[in-house]
Design a protein around this motif. Structure first.
Motif, PDB file in Angstrom:
ATOM      1  N   ARG A 191       0.835  -1.209   0.000  1.00  0.00           N
ATOM      2  CA  ARG A 191       0.000   0.000   0.000  1.00  0.00           C
ATOM      3  C   ARG A 191       0.864   1.251   0.000  1.00  0.00           C
ATOM      4  N   ASP A 192       1.868   1.274   0.856  1.00  0.00           N
ATOM      5  CA  ASP A 192       2.679   2.477   1.008  1.00  0.00           C
ATOM      6  C   ASP A 192       3.607   2.703  -0.195  1.00  0.00           C
ATOM      7  N   GLU A 193       4.065   1.615  -0.825  1.00  0.00           N
ATOM      8  CA  GLU A 193       4.851   1.772  -2.049  1.00  0.00           C
ATOM      9  C   GLU A 193       3.981   2.343  -3.170  1.00  0.00           C
ATOM     10  N   ALA A 194       2.748   1.891  -3.252  1.00  0.00           N
ATOM     11  CA  ALA A 194       1.826   2.439  -4.248  1.00  0.00           C
ATOM     12  C   ALA A 194       1.561   3.916  -3.976  1.00  0.00           C
ATOM     13  N   LEU A 195       1.441   4.284  -2.702  1.00  0.00           N
ATOM     14  CA  LEU A 195       1.226   5.680  -2.361  1.00  0.00           C
ATOM     15  C   LEU A 195       2.397   6.540  -2.804  1.00  0.00           C
ATOM     16  N   ARG A 196       3.601   6.039  -2.602  1.00  0.00           N
ATOM     17  CA  ARG A 196       4.765   6.803  -3.048  1.00  0.00           C
ATOM     18  C   ARG A 196       4.741   7.024  -4.560  1.00  0.00           C
ATOM     19  N   ALA A 197       4.328   6.004  -5.295  1.00  0.00           N
ATOM     20  CA  ALA A 197       4.236   6.138  -6.751  1.00  0.00           C
ATOM     21  C   ALA A 197       3.154   7.141  -7.137  1.00  0.00           C
ATOM     22  N   ILE A 198       2.049   7.139  -6.414  1.00  0.00           N
ATOM     23  CA  ILE A 198       0.969   8.086  -6.693  1.00  0.00           C
ATOM     24  C   ILE A 198       1.423   9.512  -6.399  1.00  0.00           C
ATOM     25  N   ARG A 199       2.140   9.692  -5.310  1.00  0.00           N
ATOM     26  CA  ARG A 199       2.650  11.032  -4.979  1.00  0.00           C
ATOM     27  C   ARG A 199       3.636  11.524  -6.044  1.00  0.00           C
ATOM     28  N   GLU A 200       4.481  10.635  -6.530  1.00  0.00           N
ATOM     29  CA  GLU A 200       5.429  11.024  -7.575  1.00  0.00           C
ATOM     30  C   GLU A 200       4.691  11.402  -8.858  1.00  0.00           C
ATOM     31  N   ALA A 201       3.661  10.642  -9.186  1.00  0.00           N
ATOM     32  CA  ALA A 201       2.865  10.973 -10.373  1.00  0.00           C
ATOM     33  C   ALA A 201       2.191  12.325 -10.210  1.00  0.00           C
ATOM     34  N   ALA A 202       1.659  12.592  -9.021  1.00  0.00           N
ATOM     35  CA  ALA A 202       0.997  13.876  -8.767  1.00  0.00           C
ATOM     36  C   ALA A 202       1.991  15.023  -8.898  1.00  0.00           C
ATOM     37  N   LYS A 203       3.183  14.824  -8.363  1.00  0.00           N
ATOM     38  CA  LYS A 203       4.215  15.860  -8.440  1.00  0.00           C
ATOM     39  C   LYS A 203       4.593  16.157  -9.889  1.00  0.00           C
ATOM     40  N   GLU A 204       4.737  15.096 -10.699  1.00  0.00           N
ATOM     41  CA  GLU A 204       5.115  15.283 -12.101  1.00  0.00           C
ATOM     42  C   GLU A 204       4.007  15.971 -12.882  1.00  0.00           C
ATOM     43  N   ILE A 205       2.769  15.551 -12.664  1.00  0.00           N
ATOM     44  CA  ILE A 205       1.631  16.153 -13.376  1.00  0.00           C
ATOM     45  C   ILE A 205       1.498  17.628 -13.012  1.00  0.00           C
ATOM     46  N   ALA A 206       1.600  17.929 -11.726  1.00  0.00           N
ATOM     47  CA  ALA A 206       1.462  19.322 -11.283  1.00  0.00           C
ATOM     48  C   ALA A 206       2.563  20.199 -11.869  1.00  0.00           C
ATOM     49  N   ALA A 207       3.790  19.705 -11.902  1.00  0.00           N
ATOM     50  CA  ALA A 207       4.891  20.505 -12.450  1.00  0.00           C
ATOM     51  C   ALA A 207       4.697  20.746 -13.945  1.00  0.00           C
ATOM     52  N   ARG A 208       4.314  19.692 -14.655  1.00  0.00           N
ATOM     53  CA  ARG A 208       4.162  19.802 -16.099  1.00  0.00           C
ATOM     54  C   ARG A 208       3.015  20.732 -16.481  1.00  0.00           C
ATOM     55  N   ARG A 209       1.981  20.764 -15.676  1.00  0.00           N
ATOM     56  CA  ARG A 209       0.792  21.565 -16.001  1.00  0.00           C
ATOM     57  C   ARG A 209       0.728  22.874 -15.214  1.00  0.00           C
ATOM     58  N   ARG A 210       1.802  23.198 -14.491  1.00  0.00           N
ATOM     59  CA  ARG A 210       1.898  24.435 -13.722  1.00  0.00           C
ATOM     60  C   ARG A 210       0.751  24.540 -12.700  1.00  0.00           C
ATOM     61  N   LEU A 211       0.591  23.461 -11.949  1.00  0.00           N
ATOM     62  CA  LEU A 211      -0.449  23.374 -10.924  1.00  0.00           C
ATOM     63  C   LEU A 211       0.198  23.176  -9.553  1.00  0.00           C
ATOM     64  N   GLU A 212      -0.596  23.356  -8.519  1.00  0.00           N
ATOM     65  CA  GLU A 212      -0.180  23.022  -7.160  1.00  0.00           C
ATOM     66  C   GLU A 212      -0.932  21.772  -6.721  1.00  0.00           C
ATOM     67  N   PHE A 213      -0.218  20.891  -6.046  1.00  0.00           N
ATOM     68  CA  PHE A 213      -0.860  19.674  -5.525  1.00  0.00           C
ATOM     69  C   PHE A 213      -0.637  19.592  -4.025  1.00  0.00           C
ATOM     70  N   HIS A 214      -1.715  19.301  -3.296  1.00  0.00           N
ATOM     71  CA  HIS A 214      -1.639  19.144  -1.840  1.00  0.00           C
ATOM     72  C   HIS A 214      -2.362  17.869  -1.442  1.00  0.00           C
ATOM     73  N   ALA A 215      -1.866  17.222  -0.395  1.00  0.00           N
ATOM     74  CA  ALA A 215      -2.474  15.992   0.111  1.00  0.00           C
ATOM     75  C   ALA A 215      -2.544  16.044   1.627  1.00  0.00           C
ATOM     76  N   GLU A 216      -3.682  15.654   2.171  1.00  0.00           N
ATOM     77  CA  GLU A 216      -3.856  15.580   3.625  1.00  0.00           C
ATOM     78  C   GLU A 216      -4.427  14.218   3.975  1.00  0.00           C
ATOM     79  N   GLU A 217      -3.719  13.493   4.835  1.00  0.00           N
ATOM     80  CA  GLU A 217      -4.201  12.175   5.239  1.00  0.00           C
ATOM     81  C   GLU A 217      -5.308  12.335   6.278  1.00  0.00           C
ATOM     82  N   MET A 218      -6.437  11.654   6.036  1.00  0.00           N
ATOM     83  CA  MET A 218      -7.599  11.769   6.911  1.00  0.00           C
ATOM     84  C   MET A 218      -7.805  10.534   7.790  1.00  0.00           C
ATOM     85  N   TYR A 219      -7.227   9.411   7.371  1.00  0.00           N
ATOM     86  CA  TYR A 219      -7.506   8.160   8.084  1.00  0.00           C
ATOM     87  C   TYR A 219      -6.422   7.153   7.754  1.00  0.00           C
ATOM     88  N   ARG A 220      -6.021   6.387   8.765  1.00  0.00           N
ATOM     89  CA  ARG A 220      -5.066   5.314   8.539  1.00  0.00           C
ATOM     90  C   ARG A 220      -5.378   4.157   9.474  1.00  0.00           C
TER      91      ARG A 220
END
Length: 408
Positions: free
Chosen positions: A291-320
């Motif tokens: 689960r946590d390795e997949a999360l790291r991959a998702i965060r990296e994808a979000a970072k790349e998409i946001a940079a390429r499209r000149r966007l800001e990305f934020h994430a807040e964990e609500m439950y674990r």
């Protein structure tokens, strides 16, 4: 089949207690919750249990064993619902537990443990957005920051406790200790299609998935749809949509379960480029590392998409809630119970859904019995089980308790 028919009839009676006459909705610390507790308590008493409502609003009952004050085998599930729910998620497990006690009460003097039944008050987290509060209270894992949680009407959890007739200051009275239990068994509909696909009525659970939930935000810049050239756009929805597709790809690739179930676009005009998107992620897997390795991959994808499209990305964990392994001795008892019904090789499976056992494991070893549900449908009015499967589940559940008694 008489016992099974009683369980089916009680499922219908319990499902009639709802805040909405057309849809089953019963959430934490409401008049419907109080009415459900009272009805369940009456059935517990009929089965021979002494009853009480604990300081967290969980409805409890106890049958003494061969001598007073023995540690207890805890049986149960939850009686709260999601909006527009089915009538078996959680509730079936409570009713099966009560029926098992009714079968065993004349043999209680032979049992090397007491039996307790619990109807947890809040597993779904529908009202205050924080799941497992009933079982977290019982297991002593309460967080005082929760008192400030508010429902959609602005009522705080602390206020809801008082309105329900509970005293927040007395909540520690619900906390239990490991020495009070020998284990926890929960029967539950599978909430998936694997038993049905295998033509099996019952299964034994190996583990409960570890889940993490997030609120994601993608921020761009709103603008006129007609007057903004593509090379100047900072479209938050296009960026969020790209990430949603990446979440699905990563989840499939890594054999985890990633779901975006909520998405809100702002400002929301038909002719306005979206400037902000708020969306959710529910990520779960059999093992926390996956689960946590997949999360790291998702965060990296979000970072790349946001940079390429000149966007800001934020994430807040609500439950674990981390993955929980079922106890091998309790599992073997459940397997013995299933074999007693004629299934020589019980089907083992991990639970993709969360359950109260994820909290109870802090004070007791846990195991689970799964019951086939039609089409794997759950959290929906179309939830369906057969009386024949309920009858088999009752036999297996009773046999599992007797196997544990023999082991001890």
């Amino acid at each position: 089949m008489g016992d099974a028919q009683r369980v089916m009839d009680r499922s219908n009676e319990l499902a009639a207690i709802s805040a909405d006459p057309d849809h089953l909705v019963r959430v934490h610390l409401t008049p419907e919750h109080k009415a459900a507790n009272e009805l369940v308590a009456s059935w517990m008493e009929e089965a021979g249990l002494s009853t009480w409502q604990d300081a967290a609003g969980n409805q409890c009952g106890r049958l003494e064993g061969r001598e007073p004050d023995l540690p207890a085998l805890l049986l149960g599930s939850h009686i709260d619902t999601v909006p527009d729910a089915g009538r078996y998620d959680g509730m079936l497990g409570v009713l099966l537990a009560i029926e098992v006690v009714a079968r065993l009460r004349d043999r209680a003097s032979e049992l090397p443990f007491a039996i307790e039944v619990v109807a947890f008050s809040d597993e779904e987290g529908t009202r205050f957005g924080n799941a497992l509060m009933g079982s977290r209270a019982l297991s002593g894992q309460w967080d005082d920051e929760w008192w400030d949680l508010r429902d959609e009407d602005g009522i705080s959890l602390a206020e809801a406790f008082v309105d329900f007739g509970l005293d927040p200051a007395r909540l520690p009275g619900a906390f239990r200790r490991p020495e009070q239990f020998v284990g926890y068994l929960e029967a539950h509909i599978e909430q998936g299609p694997w038993l049905e696909d295998a033509d099996r009525a019952l299964g034994v659970v190996t583990s409960i998935a570890g889940a993490r939930r997030f609120e994601f935000t993608m921020i761009g810049k709103a603008g006129h749809a007609g007057g903004s050239p593509y090379d100047r756009r900072r479209d938050a929805l296009v960026g969020a949509s790209e990430l949603v597709v990446e979440i699905e790809r990563i989840s499939k690739e890594r054999h985890v379960i990633g779901t975006v179930g909520k998405l809100e676009v702002l400002p929301g005009g038909v002719n306005v480029i979206p400037g902000r998107v708020d969306f959710s992620l529910d990520l779960r897997a059999e093992f926390d590392d996956d689960r946590d390795e997949a999360l790291r991959a998702i965060r990296e994808a979000a970072k790349e998409i946001a940079a390429r499209r000149r966007l800001e990305f934020h994430a807040e964990e609500m439950y674990r809630a981390d993955a929980v392994m079922c106890d091998l001795d309790l599992r073997s008892a459940v397997e013995a119970g299933i074999r007693a019904t004629g299934d020589a090789e019980p089907m083992a499976m991990w639970s993709r859904a969360g359950h109260d056992g994820m909290a109870v494991v802090a004070v007791a070893p846990i195991a689970m019995l799964f019951i086939r549900c039609k089409g794997g449908v759950s959290h929906h009015p179309d939830e369906s089980v057969t009386k024949a499967d309920v009858a088999v589940a009752l036999d297996a559940y009773e046999a599992a308790v007797l196997e544990l008694a023999k082991q001890r």
